[in-house]
Design an enzyme around this catalytic site. Structure first.
Site, PDB file in Angstrom:
ATOM      1  N   HIS A 176      -9.535   1.211   5.348  1.00 19.97           N
ATOM      2  CA  HIS A 176      -8.198   1.332   5.942  1.00 19.97           C
ATOM      3  C   HIS A 176      -8.277   2.240   7.172  1.00 19.97           C
ATOM      4  CE1 HIS A 176      -4.041   2.479   6.548  1.00 19.97           C
ATOM      5  NE2 HIS A 176      -3.737   1.356   5.907  1.00 19.97           N
TER       6      HIS A 176
ATOM      7  N   GLY B  40       2.819  -1.335   4.283  1.00 20.16           N
ATOM      8  CA  GLY B  40       2.809   0.102   3.974  1.00 20.16           C
ATOM      9  C   GLY B  40       4.220   0.603   3.719  1.00 20.16           C
ATOM     10  N   GLY B  41       4.826   1.182   4.752  1.00 24.01           N
ATOM     11  CA  GLY B  41       6.139   1.824   4.628  1.00 24.01           C
ATOM     12  C   GLY B  41       7.196   0.983   3.905  1.00 24.01           C
TER      13      GLY B  41
ATOM     14  N   GLY C  71       2.571   1.998  10.873  1.00 19.21           N
ATOM     15  CA  GLY C  71       3.509   3.105  10.724  1.00 19.21           C
ATOM     16  C   GLY C  71       4.251   3.465  12.005  1.00 19.21           C
TER      17      GLY C  71
ATOM     18  N   GLU D  63      -6.508   4.535   8.237  1.00 23.85           N
ATOM     19  CA  GLU D  63      -6.305   5.981   7.989  1.00 23.85           C
ATOM     20  C   GLU D  63      -7.576   6.612   7.433  1.00 23.85           C
ATOM     21  OE1 GLU D  63      -2.679   5.455   5.782  1.00 23.85           O
ATOM     22  OE2 GLU D  63      -1.725   4.844   7.656  1.00 23.85           O
TER      23      GLU D  63
ATOM     24  N   GLU E 190      -5.358  -5.171  10.719  1.00 27.88           N
ATOM     25  CA  GLU E 190      -4.291  -4.192  10.921  1.00 27.88           C
ATOM     26  C   GLU E 190      -4.516  -3.458  12.244  1.00 27.88           C
ATOM     27  OE1 GLU E 190      -2.351  -2.894   7.012  1.00 27.88           O
ATOM     28  OE2 GLU E 190      -4.174  -1.726   7.194  1.00 27.88           O
TER      29      GLU E 190
ATOM     30  N   SER F  82       3.454  -2.392  10.318  1.00 28.53           N
ATOM     31  CA  SER F  82       4.917  -2.456  10.471  1.00 28.53           C
ATOM     32  C   SER F  82       5.518  -3.796  10.015  1.00 28.53           C
ATOM     33  CB  SER F  82       5.326  -2.128  11.908  1.00 28.53           C
ATOM     34  OG  SER F  82       4.957  -0.789  12.217  1.00 28.53           O
TER      35      SER F  82
ATOM     36  N   ASN G 152       0.870  -1.179   0.000  1.00 27.60           N
ATOM     37  CA  ASN G 152       0.000   0.000   0.000  1.00 27.60           C
ATOM     38  C   ASN G 152       0.907   1.230   0.000  1.00 27.60           C
ATOM     39  OD1 ASN G 152      -1.751   2.084   0.578  1.00 27.60           O
ATOM     40  ND2 ASN G 152      -2.225   1.396   2.656  1.00 27.60           N
ATOM     41  N   TRP G 153       0.985   1.888  -1.152  1.00 30.09           N
ATOM     42  CA  TRP G 153       1.925   3.014  -1.270  1.00 30.09           C
ATOM     43  C   TRP G 153       1.432   4.262  -0.538  1.00 30.09           C
ATOM     44  CZ3 TRP G 153       3.587   3.049  -7.176  1.00 30.09           C
ATOM     45  CH2 TRP G 153       4.258   1.864  -7.464  1.00 30.09           C
ATOM     46  N   LYS G 154       0.159   4.294  -0.185  1.00 35.06           N
ATOM     47  CA  LYS G 154      -0.425   5.491   0.439  1.00 35.06           C
ATOM     48  C   LYS G 154      -0.133   6.709  -0.449  1.00 35.06           C
ATOM     49  CE  LYS G 154      -0.027   3.160   4.826  1.00 35.06           C
ATOM     50  NZ  LYS G 154       0.108   3.225   6.266  1.00 35.06           N
TER      51      LYS G 154
END
Ligand code: PGA
Length: 256
Positions: free
Chosen positions: A98, A237-238, A176, A100, A170, A216, A12-14
């Site tokens: 998600h 993600g990251g 993150g 966020e 999640e 993470s 997930n590049w966000k």
């Protein structure tokens, strides 16, 4: 990992990377995964990259997902993107709910439920994200929260569609933050989710649903997470926006 399944690893590049960087990343990813059939890989780039990235990945076997959709098919919703629009440019999947979106943009279960229905209605596969906050975990309410998110998110969805869903557990406190749920902690909640699906839809359907872990995920913890019996894949993600770390995760998930 349930027998007979291949790990499903999604990045997930966000709101990261430029279009040029995204295309370069995607071309290299495609090259690196050629002939690799032991797992399924997907990426969720920002909306505006989707058309170009889907073109690069055509016939590659790598899935492309959008990061969000609106629940309505079309209409006066300035700034929103429909399920049909992302499907038209080549997406097969979409992230829905998600954390966020829930916490920064105020998305509630009923809206998420409507989005899931819209996606399933056109055969776009939702990656339905659920998970508790730190406060909820500390109060011992993890299972209660997850169960409610499942119940409300899946309300009124036909049993025949459930197998098309991917569920991503999640925990919000792990996203993150560098804090990963321990493999055992994650597996316990996955097992609870599988139990919920078994009660509602029966064992066969429950076992066929992919349940990913996210929060993470990095190359160093991939192996032990994916080795858990109830973890079918990872939502990253990251560590998914750097090709090197994403490829290391893919490699670690392939060797079991
Ligand atoms: P993270 O994000 O891997 O950076 O924790 C995961 C996610 O939000 O899907």
């Amino acid at each position: 990992m349930i027998m007979g399944k291949k790990p499903f690893i999604v990045g997930n590049w966000k709101m990261n990377l430029t279009l040029a960087e995204g295309i370069e990343f995607t071309k290299s990813l495609k090259k690196s995964l050629q002939g690799k059939h032991e797992l399924i890989c997907g990426i969720c780039p920002p909306f505006i990259f989707l058309k170009d990235i889907c073109r690069v990945l055509e016939d590659s076997g790598i899935c492309v997902g959008a990061q969000n959709i609106h629940s309505e098919k079309n209409g006066a919703y300035t700034g929103e993107i429909s399920a049909l629009m992302v499907q038209e440019v080549g997406c097969t999947h979409v992230l829905i709910g998600h954390s966020e979106r829930r916490h920064l943009f105020g998305e509630v279960d009923s809206f998420i439920n409507a989005k899931i229905k819209t996606a399933l209605g056109i055969n776009l596969k939702p990656i339905f994200c659920i998970g508790e906050t730190l406060h909820e975990r500390e109060e011992g309410r993890t299972k209660y929260v997850v169960k409610n998110q499942l119940k409300n998110g899946l309300m009124g969805i036909d049993k025949n569609h459930i197998e098309e869903l991917v569920i991503a557990y999640e925990p919000v406190w792990a996203i993150g933050t560098g804090k990963t749920a321990s493999p055992e902690q994650a597996n316990e909640v996955h097992s609870f989710i599988r139990g919920f699906l078994t009660n509602e839809y029966g064992k066969d359907i429950a076992n066929s649903v992919y349940i990913q872990y996210g929060g993470s995920v990095k190359p160093e913890n991939t192996k032990e997470l994916i080795a858990q019996p109830e973890i079918d894949g990872l939502l990253v993600g990251g560590a998914s926006i750097k090709l090197e770390s994403f490829l290391k995760i893919i490699d670690a998930a392939s060797i079991q």
